[in-house]
Design a protein around this motif. Structure first.
Motif, PDB file in Angstrom:
ATOM      1  N   ALA A 128       0.823  -1.215   0.000  1.00  0.00           N
ATOM      2  CA  ALA A 128       0.000   0.000   0.000  1.00  0.00           C
ATOM      3  C   ALA A 128       0.853   1.258   0.000  1.00  0.00           C
ATOM      4  O   ALA A 128       0.535   2.243  -0.689  1.00  0.00           O
ATOM      5  N   LYS A 131       2.061   2.422  -3.297  1.00  0.00           N
ATOM      6  CA  LYS A 131       1.058   2.983  -4.203  1.00  0.00           C
ATOM      7  C   LYS A 131       0.131   3.916  -3.419  1.00  0.00           C
ATOM      8  O   LYS A 131      -1.059   3.639  -3.248  1.00  0.00           O
ATOM      9  N   GLU A 133      -2.385   6.829  -2.119  1.00  0.00           N
ATOM     10  CA  GLU A 133      -3.494   7.614  -2.650  1.00  0.00           C
ATOM     11  C   GLU A 133      -3.203   9.096  -2.426  1.00  0.00           C
ATOM     12  O   GLU A 133      -2.491   9.475  -1.495  1.00  0.00           O
ATOM     13  N   ASP A 334      -8.311   0.390  10.616  1.00  0.00           N
ATOM     14  CA  ASP A 334      -8.283   0.994   9.291  1.00  0.00           C
ATOM     15  C   ASP A 334      -9.705   1.172   8.772  1.00  0.00           C
ATOM     16  O   ASP A 334     -10.637   0.506   9.232  1.00  0.00           O
ATOM     17  N   TYR A 336     -12.440   0.764   5.761  1.00  0.00           N
ATOM     18  CA  TYR A 336     -12.721  -0.124   4.631  1.00  0.00           C
ATOM     19  C   TYR A 336     -14.052   0.285   4.003  1.00  0.00           C
ATOM     20  O   TYR A 336     -14.851   0.987   4.617  1.00  0.00           O
ATOM     21  N   ASN A 351      -9.670  -2.168   1.694  1.00  0.00           N
ATOM     22  CA  ASN A 351      -8.984  -1.115   2.443  1.00  0.00           C
ATOM     23  C   ASN A 351      -8.939   0.148   1.599  1.00  0.00           C
ATOM     24  O   ASN A 351      -8.616   0.109   0.408  1.00  0.00           O
ATOM     25  N   GLY A 353      -6.949   2.525   1.631  1.00  0.00           N
ATOM     26  CA  GLY A 353      -5.608   2.833   1.153  1.00  0.00           C
ATOM     27  C   GLY A 353      -4.799   3.771   2.023  1.00  0.00           C
ATOM     28  O   GLY A 353      -5.300   4.437   2.927  1.00  0.00           O
ATOM     29  N   TYR A 354      -3.507   3.808   1.732  1.00  0.00           N
ATOM     30  CA  TYR A 354      -2.529   4.663   2.397  1.00  0.00           C
ATOM     31  C   TYR A 354      -2.358   5.945   1.582  1.00  0.00           C
ATOM     32  O   TYR A 354      -2.418   5.903   0.357  1.00  0.00           O
ATOM     33  N   PRO A 395     -10.650   8.784  -2.892  1.00  0.00           N
ATOM     34  CA  PRO A 395     -10.047   8.048  -4.008  1.00  0.00           C
ATOM     35  C   PRO A 395     -11.129   7.545  -4.956  1.00  0.00           C
ATOM     36  O   PRO A 395     -12.229   7.177  -4.521  1.00  0.00           O
TER      37      PRO A 395
END
Length: 608
Positions: A128, A131, A133, A334, A336, A351, A353-354, A395
């Motif tokens: 994550a 890649k 966000e 986290d 979701y 998820n 995302g990071y 996102p």
């Protein structure tokens, strides 16, 4: 050595009294006196971990492991991995988790399962972070945020009202802010009927802003430590809230409600018996008689052996956002999202995302009606004090499905006074009722969400009035501009003509299509509620084709409606059916839009 042991014993007494500062001082003195005192280093790591001072915990666990000639308990590697994970050091955390699994000889399967879960988290996080966000949180400003703690935002479907929780001097209450021309106004307390000296929080507002579901704790009428309550808005005021009762609430902890856009499904979090983990997401369905059903656990599609919380159902009715520390993530709670499938089950959570999710705890996400922005609470460097509410661009993959809404008021056609009217929106394909509620006699207002991709029948009806009918065809897969209506209902009287906008036939045929049933029921209910009314059912066509054929078809279509009413026990003496062919157009026949309006079924009151 003796001094080291003595300080260690002092530390144990301090720990029993939860005096962690004194315990740390005694343990530090112990390792100064004996730099090889492994247990003291381990305990220092444990105390710092408890205090969430992870860097210091990491340092002391590492010193315990590095002591020459003393093999540490395997669980020290697990503890070190835990604090590394909570610091975002995923490669080092995985290395120590692997060492733990290699060296652990105990029989506690739960710790081995957690180690496997944490390894999956480390693997997920590395991918994550490679890649990321795009993520730029923006503080909502001092009209909403303050030096106090603001959290749990909730939006109405038109995005015009924001309700959130604020804690002042230890008391948790609701505040509301209204947006005008894109700017949030100064937040004010929501209502003294809802805000009390007790704590109220974790709320969910219905899309039309008329129902507030929330959590109340330690109340006199409570069934557990925390219960679910609801309040209805009458005009501009909120009614006294009431407990949802023992069918929904339990002796356990019930909190964090999330109401579906049609108002028929209530999601919430509970640690009641029968769950899969510590805290699970449950749901209760509103029955036809107005009672809530026995709650049902969402099961392993959403819940895990760990914890899930803060569900949010977007107005699209198909996308749920929630937090979990059980699905693969960045290490703690986290965020979701999951999509509702055609079979009624929730899809596998994804998820978000990071760096929206990090090694810290992320909870309480809500998403704007148009899906463009997320809102959450956090303590960031540009805040006004404690926790503030922020927004950020969602996102693309995590955005909900597009929606629009119909918003308006209902009035008496003659007096222009506001009316208390029943408003219903039905998906003609699925037969799902997407909205079914009454306007307020104080302001006549309503707001109903319509997910893109459906064809909807809209009806508004009030006692003693003819119903209003409309149709919204939203089959394009993109967001639509909201519909704003001002509806004027006519009193029942002879001569009034109503176009039935949701009566459908195939081309050149007169068999009623199943999608006509919603409108037919509205007409049937009008006749059942007003037993003296007599009507003429009218069929009309455009001018395409032969006049004789059009005349015949219009009669056949009018008779199809007549036959439905007769089959549902409306006396034949109250009904007449006639076909007018193309002789009574209501629009020009020189374009398709006009011809479509002229192809219609209507009725006229001939006697009351």
């Amino acid at each position: 050595m003796r001094k080291a042991q003595q300080n260690f014993e002092y530390a144990q007494k301090s720990l029993q009294n939860r005096d962690y500062e004194t315990a740390v001082k005694s343990l530090q003195d112990a390792v100064v006196a004996d730099p090889a005192f492994q247990l003291a280093f381990i305990q220092l790591g444990d105390v710092y971990k408890l205090k969430k001072e992870f860097e210091k915990a990491q340092l002391n666990y590492s010193k315990a492991i590095d002591i020459t000639g003393i093999q540490p308990d395997a669980r020290v590697y697990y503890s070190l991995a835990d604090v590394l994970l909570n610091s975002g050091k995923y490669a080092e955390a995985k290395k120590n988790l692997v060492l733990f699994k290699e060296r652990y000889k105990g029989k506690d399967q739960s710790i081995l399962e957690r180690a496997d879960k944490y390894i999956r988290d480390c693997d997920f996080a590395v991918v994550a972070m490679a890649k990321p966000e795009q993520y730029k949180p923006v503080n909502l400003g001092d009209a909403v945020n303050s030096k106090e703690r603001e959290y749990f935002p909730a939006l109405t479907a038109d995005g015009s009202s924001l309700i959130f929780s604020r804690t002042v001097a230890g008391n948790e209450d609701f505040y509301i802010s209204h947006r005008t021309n894109g700017v949030w106004g100064t937040a004010v307390p929501l209502s003294d009927k809802i805000n009390t000296r007790l704590n109220e929080g974790a709320q969910s507002i219905s899309p039309d802003g008329m129902y507030l579901f929330f959590t109340g704790c330690n109340r006199p009428d409570g069934l557990g430590s925390c219960d679910l309550y609801v309040s209805h808005k009458s005009g501009t005021s909120w009614d006294t809230p009431f407990n949802l009762g023992e069918t929904v609430n339990s002796p356990s902890w019930d909190s964090q409600p999330a109401i579906s856009p049609d108002g028929n499904t209530l999601y919430f979090v509970s640690n009641r018996p029968g769950g899969l983990g510590g805290y699970d997401i449950w749901k209760s369905i509103l029955n036809a008689d107005g009672d809530w059903s026995k709650p049902e656990n969402l099961g392993p599609d959403i819940n895990t052996p760990h914890n899930e919380n803060t569900p949010f159902i977007h107005p699209d009715g198909k996308t749920m956002y929630f937090s979990s520390d059980g699905w693969p993530g960045m290490g703690s709670m986290d965020i979701y999202y999951s999509r509702l499938q055609d079979d009624g089950k929730w899809g596998k959570p994804v998820n978000i995302g990071y760096p929206i999710n990090t090694f810290n705890e992320e909870t309480g996400l809500v998403v704007s009606p148009d899906g463009s922005q997320g809102m959450f609470s956090s303590v960031l460097k540009d805040g006004f004090g404690d926790m503030d509410i922020y927004s950020f661009q969602m996102p693309a993959a995590a955005k909900p499905l597009p929606i629009t809404y119909v918003k308006g008021i209902v009035r008496d056609a003659l007096t222009r006074n506001f009316l208390e009217a029943k408003v219903q929106v039905t998906n003609l394909k699925t037969k799902e009722v997407k909205f079914n509620d009454y306007t307020s006699a104080e302001d006549g207002s309503f707001l109903a969400v319509m997910p893109i991709g459906g064809i909807y029948a809209f009806n508004a009806v009030a006692d003693g009035y003819l119903f209003y009918s409309d149709n919204f065809e939203l089959i394009r897969a993109k967001a639509e501009q909201p519909y704003v209506l001002e509806i004027f209902l006519e009193k029942l009287k002879p001569g009034i003509n109503v176009v039935l906008k949701n009566i459908f036939f195939d081309t050149n045929k007169f068999d009623l299509l199943p999608s006509s049933l919603t409108e037919l029921k509205s007409l049937l209910e009008l006749l059942q509620a007003n037993v003296s009314i007599e009507i003429e059912i009218q069929g009309h066509t455009d001018n395409t084709g032969k006049s004789a054929d059009n005349q015949k078809l219009s009669v056949q279509r009018a008779k199809a409606v007549y036959d439905y009413l007769i089959a549902n026990n409306i006396a034949a003496g109250r009904l007449i059916y006639k076909g007018y062919g193309a002789t009574q157009p209501i629009a020009a026949n020189d374009n398709e839009a006009g011809r479509q309006q002229n192809r219609r079924t209507s009725f006229m009151i001939i006697k009351i």
